[in-house]
Design a protein around this motif. Sequence first.
Motif, short mmCIF file in Angstrom:
data_model
loop_
_atom_site.label_atom_id
_atom_site.label_comp_id
_atom_site.label_asym_id
_atom_site.label_seq_id
_atom_site.Cartn_x
_atom_site.Cartn_y
_atom_site.Cartn_z
N GLY A 21 0.69 -1.20 0.04
CA GLY A 21 -0.15 -0.20 -0.06
C GLY A 21 0.77 1.43 0.01
O GLY A 21 0.46 2.05 -0.70
N SER A 22 1.96 1.20 0.67
CA SER A 22 2.75 2.21 0.87
C SER A 22 3.54 2.46 -0.75
O SER A 22 3.64 3.61 -0.90
N SER A 25 1.07 4.30 -2.95
CA SER A 25 0.92 5.71 -2.51
C SER A 25 2.39 6.47 -3.11
O SER A 25 1.89 7.56 -3.91
N SER A 26 3.68 5.93 -3.02
CA SER A 26 4.45 6.61 -3.71
C SER A 26 4.44 6.72 -5.05
O SER A 26 4.78 7.71 -5.62
N LEU A 28 1.60 6.82 -6.99
CA LEU A 28 0.56 7.82 -7.21
C LEU A 28 1.10 9.22 -6.95
O LEU A 28 0.73 10.18 -7.85
N GLU A 29 1.89 9.53 -5.97
CA GLU A 29 2.50 10.58 -5.68
C GLU A 29 3.80 11.05 -6.60
O GLU A 29 4.35 12.17 -6.55
N LEU A 70 -5.70 4.37 -5.73
CA LEU A 70 -5.69 5.27 -4.52
C LEU A 70 -6.43 4.94 -3.25
O LEU A 70 -5.77 5.01 -2.10
N SER A 73 -4.47 2.03 -1.72
CA SER A 73 -3.23 2.73 -1.06
C SER A 73 -3.57 3.33 0.25
O SER A 73 -2.75 3.09 1.49
N LYS A 74 -4.79 3.77 0.46
CA LYS A 74 -5.31 4.14 1.69
C LYS A 74 -5.69 2.94 2.56
O LYS A 74 -5.49 3.19 3.82
N THR A 77 -2.78 0.10 5.09
CA THR A 77 -1.79 0.39 6.12
C THR A 77 -1.91 -0.33 7.28
O THR A 77 -2.82 -1.32 7.54
#
Length: 372
Positions: A21-22, A25-26, A28-29, A70, A73-74, A77
């Motif tokens: 998941g982290s 996130s990376s 998508l960012e 997204l 990814s949320k 965690t």
Amino acid sequence: MKTLSINTTLNDRICAFAKAGSLLSSFLEGTLESLEDDSSSWQGRIQQGLELAERKNSWFTKETLDFAFLQWSKALTIENLKEWTKTYHLDKITAKNIAIITAGNLPLVGFHDVLCVIISGHHAMIKNSSNDDVLTPLLLEIATSFCAELAESYSYVDGKLKNYDAVIATGSNNTARYFEHYFGDKPNIIRKNRNSVAVLTGSETLEQMESLSNDVFLYFGLGCRSVSHLKVPKGYNFDLFFNGMFAKKDLIKNEKYLNNYDYNKAVYLMSEFDLLDNEFLLIKEEANSYSSPIASLGYSYYDKIEEVAEEFHQNADQLQCVVVEGDAAIKIVEKLEDLTAPQIVDFGTTQTPRLQDYADGVDVIQFLLTLS
């Protein structure tokens, strides 16, 4: 087929999926390539996977794929995974082969079932829909890169299912009959068609209607959590509703959506239905069904909210989500409190379920616990 020697602990599995998941996130960012560990190598592989998924299913646009990633990814965690699993006794699981037949209408729509099986310590025998056979393997590959032993927890099935102990299958009402015929002698969860409904009272704000546009239009309205029907009070003025829907006006630029809009409009006009039309969404009165074709919504009138609550109670097996707020929500919740579904949600939240929000209200992990 892989063996049933599941050589991971619950904590191992939680950590692997949380790291996945982290990493999402990376990605998508846009910071994935800058990471100093091996994670940076995933940038190109994820991008290639998304492009392949889009080529194989033209309903999977960049926007819908990014939104699905997204949300996962949320969800993935450490905090969410531990909060979700802490209410179950997963320390004494006897691993079983769980066949999973996934749908393919939305990106990663079957991943929650796969996650439930793996996180609980069973082995997932995954039969992916041909419409979505890229994303789940990609996400599992990412998680397995952080815990190699996780590979013992899943396998893929292309042909006939064999040597399984239980089945989780998702499809239409027609395919459900097929599933029940072939898998009825095994413990199973077999899902059929469901729809989601929004209840409007006339006191909503423009902001609420703009939020509702997400419930209607995300994933082009293809999911069971997509609002496909409106319950409105008699004499309801649709102006504010259409103003809120205007936030998604660019959807008509999608060729497949436009084709569906044009086709359904022609059918309705030839059938001489009374329509309301804002040039990208058709709505018509429909008292006998909660479902509706792409680019259209049905609506039906009510006199009292208590009537709506009673109707939902009687038809609960047809509903996935009910979007409603305020006093109306309180009355509907009171009527449905003895049921596990439909789920009552706020405007704009149908497509953001938590890990513990199970499809059809059926607790998949509790089902899996009964097998050990």
